[in-house]
Design a protein around this motif. Structure first.
Motif, PDB file in Angstrom:
ATOM      1  N   GLN A  33       0.841  -1.193   0.000  1.00  0.00           N
ATOM      2  CA  GLN A  33       0.000   0.000   0.000  1.00  0.00           C
ATOM      3  C   GLN A  33       0.880   1.248   0.000  1.00  0.00           C
ATOM      4  O   GLN A  33       1.752   1.414   0.867  1.00  0.00           O
ATOM      5  CB  GLN A  33      -0.929   0.004   1.206  1.00  0.00           C
ATOM      6  N   GLU A  37      -3.151   3.480  -1.751  1.00  0.00           N
ATOM      7  CA  GLU A  37      -3.480   2.783  -2.997  1.00  0.00           C
ATOM      8  C   GLU A  37      -2.649   1.503  -3.080  1.00  0.00           C
ATOM      9  O   GLU A  37      -1.454   1.513  -2.772  1.00  0.00           O
ATOM     10  CB  GLU A  37      -3.188   3.684  -4.199  1.00  0.00           C
ATOM     11  N   TRP A  38      -3.294   0.424  -3.521  1.00  0.00           N
ATOM     12  CA  TRP A  38      -2.594  -0.864  -3.610  1.00  0.00           C
ATOM     13  C   TRP A  38      -1.764  -0.934  -4.895  1.00  0.00           C
ATOM     14  O   TRP A  38      -2.231  -0.570  -5.966  1.00  0.00           O
ATOM     15  CB  TRP A  38      -3.578  -2.018  -3.541  1.00  0.00           C
ATOM     16  N   HIS A  39      -0.534  -1.413  -4.727  1.00  0.00           N
ATOM     17  CA  HIS A  39       0.394  -1.612  -5.837  1.00  0.00           C
ATOM     18  C   HIS A  39       0.870  -3.058  -5.834  1.00  0.00           C
ATOM     19  O   HIS A  39       0.908  -3.720  -4.792  1.00  0.00           O
ATOM     20  CB  HIS A  39       1.635  -0.718  -5.681  1.00  0.00           C
ATOM     21  N   THR A 130       7.036  -0.666  -8.287  1.00  0.00           N
ATOM     22  CA  THR A 130       5.643  -1.064  -8.117  1.00  0.00           C
ATOM     23  C   THR A 130       4.786  -0.492  -9.241  1.00  0.00           C
ATOM     24  O   THR A 130       5.148   0.507  -9.872  1.00  0.00           O
ATOM     25  CB  THR A 130       5.067  -0.583  -6.764  1.00  0.00           C
ATOM     26  N   ILE A 131       3.667  -1.142  -9.483  1.00  0.00           N
ATOM     27  CA  ILE A 131       2.667  -0.666 -10.436  1.00  0.00           C
ATOM     28  C   ILE A 131       1.321  -0.631  -9.713  1.00  0.00           C
ATOM     29  O   ILE A 131       0.933  -1.629  -9.088  1.00  0.00           O
ATOM     30  CB  ILE A 131       2.560  -1.568 -11.680  1.00  0.00           C
ATOM     31  N   PRO A 132       0.599   0.472  -9.782  1.00  0.00           N
ATOM     32  CA  PRO A 132      -0.712   0.513  -9.119  1.00  0.00           C
ATOM     33  C   PRO A 132      -1.665  -0.539  -9.699  1.00  0.00           C
ATOM     34  O   PRO A 132      -1.720  -0.742 -10.914  1.00  0.00           O
ATOM     35  CB  PRO A 132      -1.224   1.934  -9.429  1.00  0.00           C
ATOM     36  N   VAL A 133      -2.392  -1.198  -8.825  1.00  0.00           N
ATOM     37  CA  VAL A 133      -3.386  -2.177  -9.280  1.00  0.00           C
ATOM     38  C   VAL A 133      -4.407  -1.499 -10.188  1.00  0.00           C
ATOM     39  O   VAL A 133      -4.847  -2.075 -11.189  1.00  0.00           O
ATOM     40  CB  VAL A 133      -4.066  -2.841  -8.069  1.00  0.00           C
ATOM     41  N   LYS A 134      -4.765  -0.266  -9.867  1.00  0.00           N
ATOM     42  CA  LYS A 134      -5.734   0.465 -10.686  1.00  0.00           C
ATOM     43  C   LYS A 134      -5.233   0.603 -12.127  1.00  0.00           C
ATOM     44  O   LYS A 134      -6.004   0.463 -13.080  1.00  0.00           O
ATOM     45  CB  LYS A 134      -5.979   1.849 -10.081  1.00  0.00           C
ATOM     46  N   TRP A 135      -3.941   0.873 -12.290  1.00  0.00           N
ATOM     47  CA  TRP A 135      -3.364   0.986 -13.638  1.00  0.00           C
ATOM     48  C   TRP A 135      -3.467  -0.348 -14.373  1.00  0.00           C
ATOM     49  O   TRP A 135      -3.845  -0.405 -15.553  1.00  0.00           O
ATOM     50  CB  TRP A 135      -1.904   1.429 -13.549  1.00  0.00           C
ATOM     51  N   TYR A 181       5.177  -0.493 -18.766  1.00  0.00           N
ATOM     52  CA  TYR A 181       4.860   0.502 -17.736  1.00  0.00           C
ATOM     53  C   TYR A 181       6.087   1.381 -17.530  1.00  0.00           C
ATOM     54  O   TYR A 181       7.156   0.892 -17.131  1.00  0.00           O
ATOM     55  CB  TYR A 181       4.475  -0.183 -16.423  1.00  0.00           C
TER      56      TYR A 181
END
Length: 202
Positions: A33, A37-39, A130-135, A181
């Motif tokens: 987190q 925001e979760w990544h 990290t990459i945001p889960v939303k992305w 990404y």
């Protein structure tokens, strides 16, 4: 008596024929987190690694005989590679097993990690990102196909099979998925497992 013994022998079968002798690996899909925001956390493999230097991967590795389970192997490897205290790893569940070939199998697990600072094993890990889960939920990967054609050796016993050396070997295509990404490209086994994870949570 014979049928009873057979029924007992048919219990607790391996996942597939050859699982016991296959190279078995376990990986962890770590969720961290950042700013509420979760990544998903990824590793960049060290350039000194013999296998796939510079590639992007999840924490994980080969399951050792001393590991009680694939999950234990995934947690152990995460600790060894990232310096993450196992107490800070909270497993959410297991994804479907990935079987790229009958001699190679990967057990993926999903977990959150509380720890924010890492002590990287520089022999194995060059860096993390990290990459945001939303992305990931909003960006589709793209695919390339790699043709594979069986090529039996010269001593293959064609005299033992119907049609002999006229046997029609079946060609196939391997799907190779890619995520781009920023300046990172995720592909191969990691991209395949990531794609399955994203499809699962969708």
């Amino acid at each position: 008596m014979f049928l009873d013994k057979m029924k007992n022998g048919l219990k607790d079968q391996p996942l597939f024929i050859g699982e016991e002798t296959a190279m078995r690996f376990a990986v962890l899909i770590p969720l961290v987190q950042i700013d509420d925001e979760w990544h998903v956390l990824f590793e960049v493999r060290s350039m000194t690694m013999r296998s796939q230097p510079g590639d992007i991967s999840f924490p994980g590795g080969r399951i050792d005989p001393s590991d009680a389970s694939p999950l234990e192997a995934a947690v152990r490897e995460t600790h060894e590679e990232l310096g993450v205290d196992p107490v800070s790893i909270h497993v959410l569940g297991q994804l479907s097993v990935y079987i790229p070939t009958s001699s190679f199998i990967v057990y993926p697990f999903v977990a959150t990690i509380d720890q924010q600072e890492y002590s990287l094993n520089k022999q194995e890990v060059e860096e993390t990102f990290t990459i945001p889960v939303k992305w990931l939920l909003n960006h589709e990967p793209y695919v390339h196909y790699v043709p594979v054609q069986p090529m039996p050796p010269t001593d293959f016993p064609y005299d033992k099979i119907a049609n002999g050396n006229q046997y029609q070997w079946r060609a196939r295509k391997i799907e190779e998925w890619f995520y781009d990404y920023e300046h990172y490209t995720i592909w191969g086994l990691t991209a395949r497992i990531l794609k399955h994870f994203i499809e699962t949570i969708k």
